[in-house]
Design a protein around this motif. Structure first.
Motif, PDB file in Angstrom:
ATOM      1  N   GLU A  16       0.922  -1.284  -0.549  1.00  0.00           N
ATOM      2  CA  GLU A  16       0.094   0.232   0.132  1.00  0.00           C
ATOM      3  C   GLU A  16       0.751   1.474  -0.352  1.00  0.00           C
ATOM      4  O   GLU A  16       0.301   2.515  -0.711  1.00  0.00           O
ATOM      5  N   THR A  45      -3.089  11.287 -10.478  1.00  0.00           N
ATOM      6  CA  THR A  45      -5.021  10.377  -9.994  1.00  0.00           C
ATOM      7  C   THR A  45      -4.617   9.182 -10.703  1.00  0.00           C
ATOM      8  O   THR A  45      -5.204   8.066 -10.410  1.00  0.00           O
ATOM      9  N   SER A  48      -2.513   6.976  -9.247  1.00  0.00           N
ATOM     10  CA  SER A  48      -3.104   6.149  -7.552  1.00  0.00           C
ATOM     11  C   SER A  48      -3.637   4.914  -8.382  1.00  0.00           C
ATOM     12  O   SER A  48      -3.444   4.090  -7.417  1.00  0.00           O
ATOM     13  N   GLU A  49      -4.629   5.713  -9.413  1.00  0.00           N
ATOM     14  CA  GLU A  49      -5.835   4.155  -8.702  1.00  0.00           C
ATOM     15  C   GLU A  49      -4.824   3.014  -9.641  1.00  0.00           C
ATOM     16  O   GLU A  49      -5.670   1.899  -9.228  1.00  0.00           O
ATOM     17  N   ARG A  52      -2.895   0.881  -6.780  1.00  0.00           N
ATOM     18  CA  ARG A  52      -3.490   0.490  -5.626  1.00  0.00           C
ATOM     19  C   ARG A  52      -4.180  -0.631  -6.422  1.00  0.00           C
ATOM     20  O   ARG A  52      -3.513  -1.891  -5.859  1.00  0.00           O
ATOM     21  N   SER A 102     -14.849  -4.046  -3.588  1.00  0.00           N
ATOM     22  CA  SER A 102     -15.727  -3.753  -3.058  1.00  0.00           C
ATOM     23  C   SER A 102     -15.306  -1.879  -3.234  1.00  0.00           C
ATOM     24  O   SER A 102     -16.000  -1.871  -2.867  1.00  0.00           O
ATOM     25  N   GLY A 103     -14.605  -2.130  -4.769  1.00  0.00           N
ATOM     26  CA  GLY A 103     -14.687  -0.640  -4.693  1.00  0.00           C
ATOM     27  C   GLY A 103     -15.357   0.127  -5.612  1.00  0.00           C
ATOM     28  O   GLY A 103     -16.575  -0.686  -5.275  1.00  0.00           O
ATOM     29  N   LEU A 104     -15.250   1.362  -6.386  1.00  0.00           N
ATOM     30  CA  LEU A 104     -16.690   1.990  -7.119  1.00  0.00           C
ATOM     31  C   LEU A 104     -16.952   1.459  -8.353  1.00  0.00           C
ATOM     32  O   LEU A 104     -17.096   1.702  -8.950  1.00  0.00           O
ATOM     33  N   LEU A 106     -14.400   3.022 -10.722  1.00  0.00           N
ATOM     34  CA  LEU A 106     -14.110   3.679 -11.363  1.00  0.00           C
ATOM     35  C   LEU A 106     -12.546   3.881 -11.774  1.00  0.00           C
ATOM     36  O   LEU A 106     -11.842   4.438 -12.595  1.00  0.00           O
ATOM     37  N   GLY A 107     -11.829   2.892 -11.185  1.00  0.00           N
ATOM     38  CA  GLY A 107     -10.600   2.845 -11.422  1.00  0.00           C
ATOM     39  C   GLY A 107      -9.342   3.637 -12.684  1.00  0.00           C
ATOM     40  O   GLY A 107      -9.271   3.768 -13.304  1.00  0.00           O
ATOM     41  N   GLY A 110     -11.569   5.703 -14.846  1.00  0.00           N
ATOM     42  CA  GLY A 110     -11.014   6.894 -13.808  1.00  0.00           C
ATOM     43  C   GLY A 110      -9.543   6.947 -15.146  1.00  0.00           C
ATOM     44  O   GLY A 110      -9.426   8.748 -16.313  1.00  0.00           O
ATOM     45  N   ARG A 113      -9.705   8.444 -18.719  1.00  0.00           N
ATOM     46  CA  ARG A 113     -10.725   9.072 -19.361  1.00  0.00           C
ATOM     47  C   ARG A 113      -9.074  10.515 -18.898  1.00  0.00           C
ATOM     48  O   ARG A 113      -9.061  11.213 -19.471  1.00  0.00           O
ATOM     49  N   LEU A 114      -8.326  10.681 -17.681  1.00  0.00           N
ATOM     50  CA  LEU A 114      -7.467  11.340 -17.295  1.00  0.00           C
ATOM     51  C   LEU A 114      -6.345  11.175 -18.556  1.00  0.00           C
ATOM     52  O   LEU A 114      -5.092  12.325 -17.588  1.00  0.00           O
TER      53      LEU A 114
ATOM     54  N   MET B  54      -3.938  15.262  -4.263  1.00  0.00           N
ATOM     55  CA  MET B  54      -4.752  15.080  -5.035  1.00  0.00           C
ATOM     56  C   MET B  54      -6.000  14.247  -4.281  1.00  0.00           C
ATOM     57  O   MET B  54      -5.877  13.562  -3.070  1.00  0.00           O
ATOM     58  N   ARG B  61     -14.229   7.472  -1.803  1.00  0.00           N
ATOM     59  CA  ARG B  61     -15.031   7.043  -1.195  1.00  0.00           C
ATOM     60  C   ARG B  61     -14.750   7.256   0.802  1.00  0.00           C
ATOM     61  O   ARG B  61     -16.291   7.557   1.082  1.00  0.00           O
ATOM     62  N   LEU B  93     -12.278  11.821 -13.211  1.00  0.00           N
ATOM     63  CA  LEU B  93     -12.620  10.654 -12.293  1.00  0.00           C
ATOM     64  C   LEU B  93     -13.809   9.435 -12.475  1.00  0.00           C
ATOM     65  O   LEU B  93     -14.131   8.384 -12.928  1.00  0.00           O
TER      66      LEU B  93
END
Ligand SMILES: Nc1ncnc2c1ncn2[C@@H]1O[C@H](COP(=O)(O)OP(=O)(O)OP(=O)(O)O)[C@@H](O)[C@H]1O
Ligand SMILES: [Mg+2]
Lengths: 136, 120
Positions: A16, A45, A48-49, A52, A102-104, A106-107, A110, A113-114, B54, B61, B93
């Motif tokens: 982590e 960002t 980071s996604e 992770r 259990s995430g959203l 979006l990683g 998202g 897109r970034l 950031m 969340r 995002l």
């Protein structure tokens, strides 16, 4: 089209805390190259996604980074690679809101897109390699 | 264990996030905050993220869930000081943080909190 690599390096993305180190490294390189704040924030960002995901789903891996030059343009390219289980259904994984955990969910979408370029190379049992590029 | 300090100001709790949070630190904060709300019967929580350069889906969340949890515990949460570049990135995002109240800075956030708490 010829791509020159001006600078490169690699960073372990195993635990982590490495996610924090990966985004700090991305921020450092991007600001050294004079990337605008908004673009830099987007890149960091995305890093980071993806970092992770490498830790959580890929069981750890590495981030290879490059400062590249193509047709007079400077860009930052990052490869996140792991030898984890891979992704069976990439279309599903690239759907907003889809998560196997259990995430959203979006990683991946998202992050795509970034950045300016996004390439996903994976197969079940073959690990996952994601390359992103953001031009300055 | 590393933890982010929570200050108490009357009936409000104030958290200033000044470090690049790793995931466990964000989870600790969520736990500490809900614990403090229940022990102090705080009516409002102010989270200052002006030093955060950031916010990714994990931190986003965490912010949304603190906001939801505090509401259940009869406290209001305000997130203040989000940097413009962070806000732009969050939207792209795909995180719009529904149900999270935001304000430009601590002062304004405090004003809104006071009004809301008084109106209840
Ligand atoms: N490196 C990887 N190895 C194996 N599977 C992966 C990897 N990266 C992503 N996945 C799969 O793709 C899914 C979608 O990833 P994504 O990052 O979009 O969402 P998430 O991590 O589940 O949630 P979030 O990132 O919003 O917290 C994951 O749930 C996981 O099943
Ligand atoms: Mg993810």
């Amino acid at each position: 089209m010829n791509v020159n690599v001006n600078q490169s390096g690699s960073l372990a993305v195993r635990v982590e805390q490495d996610v924090v180190l990966a985004r700090q490294q991305a921020r450092k390189i991007a600001s050294e190259q004079g990337m605008r704040l908004v673009d830099l924030t987007k890149l960091v960002t995305a890093v980071s996604e993806l970092a992770r995901n490498t830790v959580v789903y890929g069981g750890g891996g590495d981030m290879d980074w490059q400062v590249i030059e193509q047709s007079g343009r400077i860009g930052l390219r990052m490869l996140f690679r792991d030898e984890g289980p891979g992704i069976a259904d990439t279309r599903l994984a690239l759907t907003d809101g889809w998560t196997s955990g259990s995430g959203l969910g979006l990683g991946l979408t998202g992050a795509r897109r970034l950045v300016d370029e996004f390439d996903l190379d994976t197969a079940p049992g073959q690990g996952t390699r994601i390359t992103i590029t953001r031009w300055i | 264990m590393e933890r982010i300090p929570i200050l108490q100001m009357g009936e409000f709790l104030l958290v200033t996030i000044q470090v690049d949070m790793h995931d466990q630190l964000a989870l600790n904060l969520q736990e500490d905050l809900t614990d403090r709300i229940s022990r102090t019967s705080a009516r409002g929580v102010l989270i200052d993220i002006s030093a955060l350069d950031m916010v990714d889906s994990f931190i986003g969340r965490m912010i949304a869930s603190i906001s939801g949890l505090s509401r259940i515990m009869d406290a209001e949460t305000m997130v203040v000081g989000m940097q413009p570049a962070v806000a732009i990135t969050l939207v792209e995002l795909g995180l719009t943080l529904p149900g999270v109240s935001t304000a430009l800075n601590v002062e304004r956030g405090m004003q809104v909190l006071r009004k809301r708490v008084a109106g209840r």
